[in-house]
Design a protein around this motif. Structure first.
Motif, PDB file in Angstrom:
ATOM      1  N   PHE A 152       0.822  -1.211   0.000  1.00 17.72           N
ATOM      2  CA  PHE A 152       0.000   0.000   0.000  1.00 17.72           C
ATOM      3  C   PHE A 152       0.857   1.262   0.000  1.00 17.72           C
ATOM      4  O   PHE A 152       2.070   1.203   0.219  1.00 17.72           O
ATOM      5  CB  PHE A 152      -0.978  -0.031   1.178  1.00 17.72           C
ATOM      6  CG  PHE A 152      -1.953  -1.163   1.069  1.00 17.72           C
ATOM      7  CD1 PHE A 152      -2.821  -1.238  -0.002  1.00 17.72           C
ATOM      8  CD2 PHE A 152      -1.960  -2.186   2.016  1.00 17.72           C
ATOM      9  CE1 PHE A 152      -3.698  -2.302  -0.136  1.00 17.72           C
ATOM     10  CE2 PHE A 152      -2.836  -3.249   1.897  1.00 17.72           C
ATOM     11  CZ  PHE A 152      -3.707  -3.307   0.817  1.00 17.72           C
ATOM     12  N   LEU A 153       0.214   2.388  -0.233  1.00 14.22           N
ATOM     13  CA  LEU A 153       0.950   3.638  -0.417  1.00 14.22           C
ATOM     14  C   LEU A 153       0.966   4.510   0.835  1.00 14.22           C
ATOM     15  O   LEU A 153      -0.047   4.622   1.536  1.00 14.22           O
ATOM     16  CB  LEU A 153       0.324   4.451  -1.559  1.00 14.22           C
ATOM     17  CG  LEU A 153       0.192   3.764  -2.917  1.00 14.22           C
ATOM     18  CD1 LEU A 153      -0.488   4.704  -3.909  1.00 14.22           C
ATOM     19  CD2 LEU A 153       1.538   3.320  -3.457  1.00 14.22           C
ATOM     20  N   MET A 154       2.120   5.143   1.104  1.00 15.36           N
ATOM     21  CA  MET A 154       2.170   6.248   2.053  1.00 15.36           C
ATOM     22  C   MET A 154       1.806   7.466   1.205  1.00 15.36           C
ATOM     23  O   MET A 154       2.662   8.073   0.569  1.00 15.36           O
ATOM     24  CB  MET A 154       3.576   6.350   2.653  1.00 15.36           C
ATOM     25  CG  MET A 154       3.669   7.086   3.980  1.00 15.36           C
ATOM     26  SD  MET A 154       2.959   8.737   4.021  1.00 15.36           S
ATOM     27  CE  MET A 154       4.103   9.629   2.996  1.00 15.36           C
ATOM     28  N   GLU A 200      -0.579  11.694  13.932  1.00 17.52           N
ATOM     29  CA  GLU A 200      -0.450  10.797  12.774  1.00 17.52           C
ATOM     30  C   GLU A 200       1.016  10.662  12.375  1.00 17.52           C
ATOM     31  O   GLU A 200       1.471   9.555  12.079  1.00 17.52           O
ATOM     32  CB  GLU A 200      -1.291  11.343  11.600  1.00 17.52           C
ATOM     33  CG  GLU A 200      -1.172  10.561  10.288  1.00 17.52           C
ATOM     34  CD  GLU A 200      -1.863   9.205  10.297  1.00 17.52           C
ATOM     35  OE1 GLU A 200      -2.470   8.835  11.319  1.00 17.52           O
ATOM     36  OE2 GLU A 200      -1.784   8.500   9.266  1.00 17.52           O
ATOM     37  N   LYS A 203       2.835   8.424  14.856  1.00 13.66           N
ATOM     38  CA  LYS A 203       2.446   7.027  14.638  1.00 13.66           C
ATOM     39  C   LYS A 203       3.197   6.462  13.415  1.00 13.66           C
ATOM     40  O   LYS A 203       3.803   5.385  13.494  1.00 13.66           O
ATOM     41  CB  LYS A 203       0.928   6.962  14.412  1.00 13.66           C
ATOM     42  CG  LYS A 203       0.350   5.560  14.310  1.00 13.66           C
ATOM     43  CD  LYS A 203      -1.164   5.612  14.156  1.00 13.66           C
ATOM     44  CE  LYS A 203      -1.592   5.898  12.748  1.00 13.66           C
ATOM     45  NZ  LYS A 203      -1.665   4.876  11.766  1.00 13.66           N
ATOM     46  N   LEU A 204       3.178   7.232  12.329  1.00 12.49           N
ATOM     47  CA  LEU A 204       3.825   6.785  11.082  1.00 12.49           C
ATOM     48  C   LEU A 204       5.332   6.644  11.258  1.00 12.49           C
ATOM     49  O   LEU A 204       5.952   5.734  10.691  1.00 12.49           O
ATOM     50  CB  LEU A 204       3.572   7.799   9.965  1.00 12.49           C
ATOM     51  CG  LEU A 204       2.349   7.619   9.093  1.00 12.49           C
ATOM     52  CD1 LEU A 204       2.315   8.689   8.027  1.00 12.49           C
ATOM     53  CD2 LEU A 204       2.356   6.239   8.430  1.00 12.49           C
ATOM     54  N   GLU A 207       5.900   3.438  12.943  1.00  6.49           N
ATOM     55  CA  GLU A 207       5.544   2.323  12.036  1.00  6.49           C
ATOM     56  C   GLU A 207       6.590   2.091  10.950  1.00  6.49           C
ATOM     57  O   GLU A 207       6.788   0.964  10.506  1.00  6.49           O
ATOM     58  CB  GLU A 207       4.197   2.600  11.357  1.00  6.49           C
ATOM     59  CG  GLU A 207       2.991   2.253  12.204  1.00  6.49           C
ATOM     60  CD  GLU A 207       1.687   2.666  11.516  1.00  6.49           C
ATOM     61  OE1 GLU A 207       0.663   2.685  12.203  1.00  6.49           O
ATOM     62  OE2 GLU A 207       1.696   2.989  10.307  1.00  6.49           O
TER      63      GLU A 207
ATOM     64  N   GLN B 176      -8.535   1.133  -2.534  1.00  6.56           N
ATOM     65  CA  GLN B 176      -7.208   0.996  -1.912  1.00  6.56           C
ATOM     66  C   GLN B 176      -6.948   2.122  -0.909  1.00  6.56           C
ATOM     67  O   GLN B 176      -6.245   1.920   0.086  1.00  6.56           O
ATOM     68  CB  GLN B 176      -6.134   1.005  -3.010  1.00  6.56           C
ATOM     69  CG  GLN B 176      -4.727   0.998  -2.445  1.00  6.56           C
ATOM     70  CD  GLN B 176      -3.651   0.790  -3.500  1.00  6.56           C
ATOM     71  OE1 GLN B 176      -3.841   0.025  -4.433  1.00  6.56           O
ATOM     72  NE2 GLN B 176      -2.533   1.467  -3.362  1.00  6.56           N
ATOM     73  N   ASN B 181      -4.006   2.435   1.940  1.00  5.31           N
ATOM     74  CA  ASN B 181      -3.052   3.555   1.992  1.00  5.31           C
ATOM     75  C   ASN B 181      -3.104   4.361   3.290  1.00  5.31           C
ATOM     76  O   ASN B 181      -4.111   4.357   3.993  1.00  5.31           O
ATOM     77  CB  ASN B 181      -3.357   4.539   0.853  1.00  5.31           C
ATOM     78  CG  ASN B 181      -3.210   3.938  -0.518  1.00  5.31           C
ATOM     79  OD1 ASN B 181      -2.699   2.826  -0.661  1.00  5.31           O
ATOM     80  ND2 ASN B 181      -3.654   4.660  -1.522  1.00  5.31           N
ATOM     81  N   ASN B 182      -2.023   5.083   3.539  1.00  4.42           N
ATOM     82  CA  ASN B 182      -2.040   6.149   4.560  1.00  4.42           C
ATOM     83  C   ASN B 182      -2.573   7.405   3.895  1.00  4.42           C
ATOM     84  O   ASN B 182      -1.952   7.925   2.961  1.00  4.42           O
ATOM     85  CB  ASN B 182      -0.629   6.410   5.094  1.00  4.42           C
ATOM     86  CG  ASN B 182      -0.055   5.212   5.810  1.00  4.42           C
ATOM     87  OD1 ASN B 182       0.889   4.587   5.356  1.00  4.42           O
ATOM     88  ND2 ASN B 182      -0.641   4.859   6.936  1.00  4.42           N
TER      89      ASN B 182
END
Lengths: 212, 212
Positions: A152-154, A200, A203-204, A207, B176, B181-182
């Motif tokens: 998945f995308l940031m 956020e 948190k990121l 992560e 998605q 995604n973030n």
């Protein structure tokens, strides 16, 4: 109550009026000081593309622009505003932007890093190797850069300056986003929106730690 | 001033006090009514991905969810919140989103269109033919869809509901973006940010007209 009693009562009444006046004056005075001390409210909506590119000489050189008919903008463009917010960083710049390839933005971030501002960068992994990616420049200068894990995308596009000012919207840090695309960046120090974004980022950042 | 004069003056003083009292009461009363009539302040920050998918039965069916151990979320997810804002539209939905492929969001938009809400859609041309694009469903149901001209991107990700509520951020309307995604979506009715986006939509709508 006879007239003499009323005359005796008048000084007390006067005292009450004076005390009330003093209370009101103090209240107004404190309010004024509070407003004076309050930080400047930032509420700025920037749309892209910029119609013109800002004149580098006009804005960046001490002597300004000497061209008689300069084609570049001598009024502040959206891009120049965005750079100004980044340049204003005193303590920290926390970046969570999908793709960073615009070297002019990277230049400003690197300059702030050089003068001691703590810079942290999160980008999407797939964009790290993209054409023009500025990640390697950041890392070369000692800035910590982290990326997410696929598939998945940031996909975030925000930066928090000094834990106080948030710039966010649809805008990736690419040159095409400045002078080509339809984009938005909202800049604000309203706490109701800045605080969740600070959380956020925190948190990121945890992560995306390499050992996670 | 002798005592008799003071006694004569008292009724006038009383009258002034009564008038001032009435003025203050009226002021407070009007303030109360104004606050009561003022619209609800919306300031909501939603982050994606949703940890769980919302339970369809729990939220959409009258009898709710009867599964003893349902794996889906029975508390409102970010996505459910977003759908709620769209469902609240009474007059208009103006969409400027790069890519729309999430059929659940499209379902809500189509449902509002069916009950007479004016829907206008702008997407990026390159995303019109993307896998799962919902543009053809919108057009089939009579919703006017416009796209930008290449080579640059209509990269916005915002929707304005009833000219009053703005949802914007990094979030494209794809599946998605919901569960992978973030992403961020900020929802607000603060006029300082809603008004520029209304003007931007108006400008884009004119620019992307097919005959332009």
């Amino acid at each position: 109550m006879n007239p003499i009693d009323i005359i005796n009562y008048l000084p007390k009444l006067g005292l009450v009026v004076i005390v009330m006046g003093l209370v009101e004056c103090t209240r107004q005075g404190l309010g004024y000081l509070q407003r004076k001390r309050a930080k400047q409210v930032i509420r700025h909506v920037i749309f892209f593309p910029d119609k013109k590119i800002a004149c580098k000489n006009f804005f960046d050189e001490i002597q300004g622009c000497s061209m008689v008919s300069c084609d570049f903008s001598h009024t502040k463009t959206g891009f120049k505003h965005l750079l100004s917010y980044l340049k204003s960083a005193k303590k920290s710049i926390d970046i969570a932007v999908y793709c960073i390839s615009c070297f002019e933005i990277a230049d400003v971030v690197l300059q702030r890093h050089k003068v001691g501002v703590r810079v942290r960068v999160i980008t999407d992994l797939s964009m790290e190797a993209a054409f023009g990616s500025q990640n390697h420049r950041f890392m070369k200068d000692g800035i910590r850069v982290q990326t997410n894990k696929p598939p998945f995308l940031m996909h975030h596009k925000f930066v928090i300056i000094d834990d106080e000012v948030l710039c966010f919207g649809s805008f990736n840090w690419t040159s095409q986003a400045v002078t080509g695309n339809n984009e938005s960046v909202v800049v604000t120090n309203d706490r109701w929106v800045v605080e969740p974004f600070c959380a956020e980022f925190k948190k990121l950042w945890l992560e995306t730690k390499p050992d996670n």
